[in-house]
Scaffold this active site. Sequence first.
Site, short mmCIF file in Angstrom:
data_model
loop_
_atom_site.label_atom_id
_atom_site.label_comp_id
_atom_site.label_asym_id
_atom_site.label_seq_id
_atom_site.Cartn_x
_atom_site.Cartn_y
_atom_site.Cartn_z
N TYR A 66 106.73 68.64 -27.69
CA TYR A 66 107.37 69.63 -26.81
C TYR A 66 108.88 69.44 -26.72
O TYR A 66 109.59 70.35 -26.33
CB TYR A 66 106.79 69.52 -25.40
CG TYR A 66 105.34 69.93 -25.34
CD1 TYR A 66 105.00 71.24 -25.00
CD2 TYR A 66 104.31 69.04 -25.63
CE1 TYR A 66 103.67 71.64 -24.95
CE2 TYR A 66 102.99 69.43 -25.60
CZ TYR A 66 102.67 70.73 -25.26
OH TYR A 66 101.36 71.13 -25.22
N ASN B 93 101.15 66.42 -30.93
CA ASN B 93 101.64 67.36 -29.93
C ASN B 93 103.11 67.06 -29.67
O ASN B 93 103.48 65.90 -29.51
CB ASN B 93 100.86 67.20 -28.62
CG ASN B 93 99.38 67.45 -28.80
OD1 ASN B 93 98.97 68.02 -29.83
ND2 ASN B 93 98.57 67.06 -27.84
N GLU C 17 96.00 62.70 -27.19
CA GLU C 17 97.08 62.00 -26.49
C GLU C 17 96.66 60.70 -25.82
O GLU C 17 96.70 60.58 -24.59
CB GLU C 17 97.72 62.94 -25.46
CG GLU C 17 98.39 64.14 -26.10
CD GLU C 17 99.10 65.04 -25.09
OE1 GLU C 17 98.95 64.83 -23.88
OE2 GLU C 17 99.80 65.96 -25.52
N GLU D 170 99.87 70.93 -30.75
CA GLU D 170 100.37 71.57 -29.52
C GLU D 170 101.88 71.66 -29.61
O GLU D 170 102.56 70.69 -29.97
CB GLU D 170 100.05 70.75 -28.26
CG GLU D 170 98.62 70.76 -27.84
CD GLU D 170 98.38 69.92 -26.57
OE1 GLU D 170 99.31 69.75 -25.76
OE2 GLU D 170 97.26 69.42 -26.43
N ARG E 96 92.06 75.77 -31.15
CA ARG E 96 91.77 74.38 -30.82
C ARG E 96 91.31 74.31 -29.36
O ARG E 96 92.00 74.79 -28.47
CB ARG E 96 93.04 73.53 -31.03
CG ARG E 96 92.87 72.11 -30.58
CD ARG E 96 94.06 71.21 -30.91
NE ARG E 96 93.78 69.93 -30.30
CZ ARG E 96 94.52 69.37 -29.34
NH1 ARG E 96 95.62 69.95 -28.90
NH2 ARG E 96 94.16 68.23 -28.81
N HIS F 295 89.56 65.22 -24.29
CA HIS F 295 90.86 65.66 -23.79
C HIS F 295 90.92 65.35 -22.29
O HIS F 295 90.82 66.25 -21.45
CB HIS F 295 91.04 67.16 -24.09
CG HIS F 295 92.45 67.66 -23.97
ND1 HIS F 295 93.11 68.33 -24.98
CD2 HIS F 295 93.35 67.62 -22.96
CE1 HIS F 295 94.33 68.67 -24.60
NE2 HIS F 295 94.50 68.24 -23.35
#
Length: 445
Positions: A296, A294, A167, A353, A77, A121
């Site tokens: 985390y 994404n 995002e 992500e 990606r 992005h």
Amino acid sequence: MYEIYFPQGFLLGTASSAYQIEGASSEGGRGQSIWDVFSHSQGKIEDGTNGDIACDHYHRWREDVELMKSLGVNAYRFSISWSRVLPKGRGEVNEEGLRFYSNLVDALLESKITPFVTLYHFDLPQKLQEEGGGWLRREIVEDFVEFAEVVSTELGDRVKYWATLNEPWEFTWQGYVTGEDAPGLRLGVDAALRATHNAYLAHGAAVQVLRDNVLSGKIGIVIHLNFVEPASQSLNDIAAARRWEMCQNRWYLDPIFKGEYPEEMIKLYGDNAPSVQPNDMILIQEPIDFLGFNNYRRSVIASGSDLPPVDMKRINPPGEYTEMGWEVYPKGLYKILKWIHENYSVSNIYVTENGAAFPDAISPDGRIHDERRVAYLIEHIEQALKAAEEGIPLRGYFVWSTLDNFEWAYGYTKRFGVIYVDYQTQRRIIKDSGFFLAEISKHLK
Ligand code: IFM
């Protein structure tokens, strides 16, 4: 050897973005982006650096594709620098920029790596920022359509996976409210919501363009989603967690999958809510093929005074934390996958992500033994695959990131890569986490 079962056709890859790795910021006809200007402004980047050279991927992309090949991954990606393709944001096309991406795509396909493109992005052409405030200008929709048109006309015969935006919460709130990211404005909630609305109109319009230009295309969007939990069972904390979930998750999912912004939030935002014109929601709700997200960490939220009127405070429970100060909580990935599945009708989901920054160093044996990242990846991939086994339509997983790179306002102080980059020499070294990917990718079907 790890016992691991990937669903048939699963994409396992690594991810990156243009400004974070390409460098060559004033070469090959590239125009300036808001991140060039922001990173060159005094005091904006923790270590005073910028993306001028970054990982020099613009010159070293062949080597980087070879490295990815040795990781055994079947997908990559990456994003397209808008100002490399349209230096002024619209109008004149920079053929050299287009050629760079075209060559990259060819090399990936030759290496049996599926290209997964993100159009936007974070790196808006500076010219578009100067003219009317970037995403604050509704007419940016036409500019984004032009960008989507130019790129998909060039690559659409070979690239099948397309994400419009990466995002949107981050680039609108952090770019227009907190000022942590480019363009670094501190304008207020109304600006973030207006920028989001325009970005979402641009998304819908770009989906239509991609649909026309990409035969059998798989088109979607990438949103940052965390599983939200209240810090306690107090009514105030529960209410704050709910507001945060609506601010960061639902505000970005509901328009696309339900054709509306959450009613409760519209009331809370009051006069700051965006002005929605007739048919806007129809455009925003243009059907897509996948949701990329994404993830985390999780969000443990208490009532507080951050981000009024959301009025929340993030709590850090005891546990392990990455260099970013983010809690390591693998179950959060499983929980958010379940939450998406239970709340939205999405038939294809990708973790676009997931990864961790740790203070990696070269060992005396010349290798990078990033065992904490390996453990992070094992646990998170396990949780993701557990969700897939339970029937959640997870189709792929991308590690952030391919290479160590420019981590926005943190500069080069954080290393997320499965490949180490020595920024003095630009030498790359595959970390143990990269070898781990090579090991598990043998199980892809
Ligand atoms: O580096 C970023 C990326 O650009 C967007 N998602 C989060 C990553 C880590 O902060």
